[in-house]
Design a protein around this motif. Structure first.
Motif, PDB file in Angstrom:
ATOM      1  N   LEU A  21      55.542 -16.977  16.395  1.00  0.00           N
ATOM      2  CA  LEU A  21      55.168 -15.940  15.428  1.00  0.00           C
ATOM      3  C   LEU A  21      55.671 -14.630  16.021  1.00  0.00           C
ATOM      4  O   LEU A  21      54.902 -13.882  16.607  1.00  0.00           O
ATOM      5  CB  LEU A  21      53.640 -15.961  15.365  1.00  0.00           C
ATOM      6  N   ASN A  26      49.612 -12.794  15.275  1.00  0.00           N
ATOM      7  CA  ASN A  26      48.173 -12.894  15.058  1.00  0.00           C
ATOM      8  C   ASN A  26      47.589 -13.674  16.245  1.00  0.00           C
ATOM      9  O   ASN A  26      47.984 -14.828  16.445  1.00  0.00           O
ATOM     10  CB  ASN A  26      47.915 -13.655  13.750  1.00  0.00           C
ATOM     11  N   ASP A  54      57.165 -18.481  12.083  1.00  0.00           N
ATOM     12  CA  ASP A  54      56.129 -18.149  11.103  1.00  0.00           C
ATOM     13  C   ASP A  54      56.138 -16.631  10.940  1.00  0.00           C
ATOM     14  O   ASP A  54      55.735 -15.903  11.843  1.00  0.00           O
ATOM     15  CB  ASP A  54      54.778 -18.656  11.638  1.00  0.00           C
ATOM     16  N   ALA A  56      54.539 -14.547   8.659  1.00  0.00           N
ATOM     17  CA  ALA A  56      53.567 -14.210   7.608  1.00  0.00           C
ATOM     18  C   ALA A  56      53.351 -12.695   7.468  1.00  0.00           C
ATOM     19  O   ALA A  56      52.996 -12.215   6.393  1.00  0.00           O
ATOM     20  CB  ALA A  56      52.240 -14.895   7.921  1.00  0.00           C
ATOM     21  N   TYR A  57      53.570 -11.949   8.563  1.00  0.00           N
ATOM     22  CA  TYR A  57      53.206 -10.512   8.554  1.00  0.00           C
ATOM     23  C   TYR A  57      54.395  -9.563   8.561  1.00  0.00           C
ATOM     24  O   TYR A  57      54.210  -8.351   8.563  1.00  0.00           O
ATOM     25  CB  TYR A  57      52.326 -10.214   9.788  1.00  0.00           C
ATOM     26  N   THR A  84      54.978 -16.339   3.620  1.00  0.00           N
ATOM     27  CA  THR A  84      53.941 -16.609   2.626  1.00  0.00           C
ATOM     28  C   THR A  84      53.639 -15.345   1.837  1.00  0.00           C
ATOM     29  O   THR A  84      53.852 -14.237   2.336  1.00  0.00           O
ATOM     30  CB  THR A  84      52.662 -17.098   3.358  1.00  0.00           C
ATOM     31  N   SER A  86      50.600 -14.847   1.025  1.00  0.00           N
ATOM     32  CA  SER A  86      49.167 -14.686   1.294  1.00  0.00           C
ATOM     33  C   SER A  86      48.837 -13.310   1.855  1.00  0.00           C
ATOM     34  O   SER A  86      47.808 -12.744   1.527  1.00  0.00           O
ATOM     35  CB  SER A  86      48.694 -15.739   2.294  1.00  0.00           C
ATOM     36  N   LYS A  87      49.675 -12.801   2.749  1.00  0.00           N
ATOM     37  CA  LYS A  87      49.357 -11.540   3.412  1.00  0.00           C
ATOM     38  C   LYS A  87      49.889 -10.350   2.622  1.00  0.00           C
ATOM     39  O   LYS A  87      49.260  -9.318   2.561  1.00  0.00           O
ATOM     40  CB  LYS A  87      49.940 -11.512   4.828  1.00  0.00           C
ATOM     41  N   ARG A  94      48.370 -19.112  -3.024  1.00  0.00           N
ATOM     42  CA  ARG A  94      48.798 -20.338  -2.331  1.00  0.00           C
ATOM     43  C   ARG A  94      50.284 -20.622  -2.519  1.00  0.00           C
ATOM     44  O   ARG A  94      50.681 -21.741  -2.864  1.00  0.00           O
ATOM     45  CB  ARG A  94      47.963 -21.574  -2.753  1.00  0.00           C
TER      46      ARG A  94
HETATM   47  C1  LIG Z   1      50.476 -16.502  11.299  1.00  0.00           C
HETATM   48  C2  LIG Z   1      49.929 -16.995  10.010  1.00  0.00           C
HETATM   49  N1  LIG Z   1      50.665 -17.841   9.265  1.00  0.00           N
HETATM   50  C3  LIG Z   1      50.204 -18.300   8.087  1.00  0.00           C
HETATM   51  C4  LIG Z   1      48.957 -17.928   7.616  1.00  0.00           C
HETATM   52  C5  LIG Z   1      48.420 -18.477   6.328  1.00  0.00           C
HETATM   53  O1  LIG Z   1      49.384 -18.622   5.352  1.00  0.00           O
HETATM   54  P1  LIG Z   1      49.030 -19.406   4.004  1.00  0.00           P
HETATM   55  O2  LIG Z   1      47.887 -18.679   3.342  1.00  0.00           O
HETATM   56  O3  LIG Z   1      50.299 -19.338   3.230  1.00  0.00           O
HETATM   57  O4  LIG Z   1      48.628 -20.799   4.374  1.00  0.00           O
HETATM   58  C6  LIG Z   1      48.168 -17.068   8.367  1.00  0.00           C
HETATM   59  C7  LIG Z   1      46.830 -16.696   7.890  1.00  0.00           C
HETATM   60  O5  LIG Z   1      45.944 -16.308   8.560  1.00  0.00           O
HETATM   61  C8  LIG Z   1      48.660 -16.585   9.588  1.00  0.00           C
HETATM   62  O6  LIG Z   1      47.941 -15.742  10.348  1.00  0.00           O
END
Ligand SMILES: Cc1ncc(COP(=O)(O)O)c(C=O)c1O
Length: 263
Positions: A21, A26, A54, A56-57, A84, A86-87, A94
């Protein structure tokens, strides 16, 4: 990622893949340096191990521009890039995505079907509409400003209400603030004390597979309202001072965390 230790692990264990990551990790908010990214790619290529990135952020950055993903430096096709909505938008949608060589996507698509049949259509439809109307970029601009502002509020409140001796790790993006508690204060003791103030955080222990993180906590600044950020930090400060005062009289032991409702 301790890239300096990675080579020995790759040689000894021959892992199936490397999960990383690299951008606004995170829980620490750390960004992997360009030098380490290059070294990581080199090692993965040499030992023929794919990297799962990954990210995500990555879109929630507070500087001028987003740090480049590892995938952008990957000339070998060895990085499987995941991100994603999501963030950056809403976790309830989803919907996420993968950038990888086509045969990998095909295989992973088949495996994924065995878990969920398919990604929910309404979530994908909402995101497609937002993109077609060019609203996603606008939203991201606002989200970055909003989260950065909340982070500033959190840092100001820490400065104001917490005792000296701890260490803040201000992130350049993402949603989390990593903090080293003062002296030998333990996160689980503070969590128990903070529950009496009806406030909670995540103990650093939860992010360690090797039993570390006792003196670290993770605070999230993205979803709480501004007034709750300042008040929450103030309450944790009260809990810290109480713990410090008590510790000068008696020794805290590893007592289990009581179950108190947190409001
Ligand atoms: C590093 C990381 N990847 C993925 C996710 C979650 O992604 P998703 O909601 O698409 O499953 C999170 C959520 O806390 C995260 O911190």
């Amino acid at each position: 990622m301790r890239v300096d230790l990675l080579e020995a692990i790759l040689a000894r264990r021959q892992p199936r893949f490397i999960y990383t990551l690299p951008t606004f990790q995170n829980p620490t908010g750390v960004v992997m340096s360009l030098e380490r990214r290059r070294r990581l790619l080199q090692l993965a290529k040499r030992y023929q191990v794919p990297i799962v990135e990954d990210d995500a952020y990555g879109e929630i950055y507070f500087g001028e521009e987003a740090p480049q993903p590892l995938k952008a430096l990957d000339t070998y096709g060895n990085v499987l890039y995941l991100s994603t909505y999501s963030k950056m938008l809403a976790p309830g949608l989803r919907v996420a995505w993968l950038v990888a060589p086509e045969p990998v996507i095909e295989r992973m698509g088949l495996y994924k079907q065995t878990f969920d049949l398919n990604t929910n259509a309404i979530g994908q439809w909402i995101i497609a509409e937002l993109m077609q109307r060019d609203l996603l970029n606008e939203h991201l601009l606002r989200a970055r400003q909003c989260y950065q502002h909340k982070l500033t509020l959190m840092l100001d409140a820490i400065e104001r209400y917490w005792p000296a001796g701890g260490r803040v790790y201000p992130p350049a993006g993402g949603m989390h603030l990593w903090y080293r508690l003062p002296g030998d204060m333990r996160a689980r003791h503070l969590l128990r004390e903070a529950a009496h103030e009806r406030v909670a955080f995540v103990s650093g222990e939860l992010f360690h597979v090797d039993g570390g993180g006792h003196h670290y906590i993770r605070l999230s600044f993205a979803s709480p309202e501004e007034k709750h950020i300042t008040e929450g930090v103030r309450r944790i400060g009260i809990a810290m001072r109480r713990l410090m005062a008590r510790r000068t009289h008696s020794d805290e032991r590893d007592l289990p965390i009581e179950r108190l409702p947190v409001v």
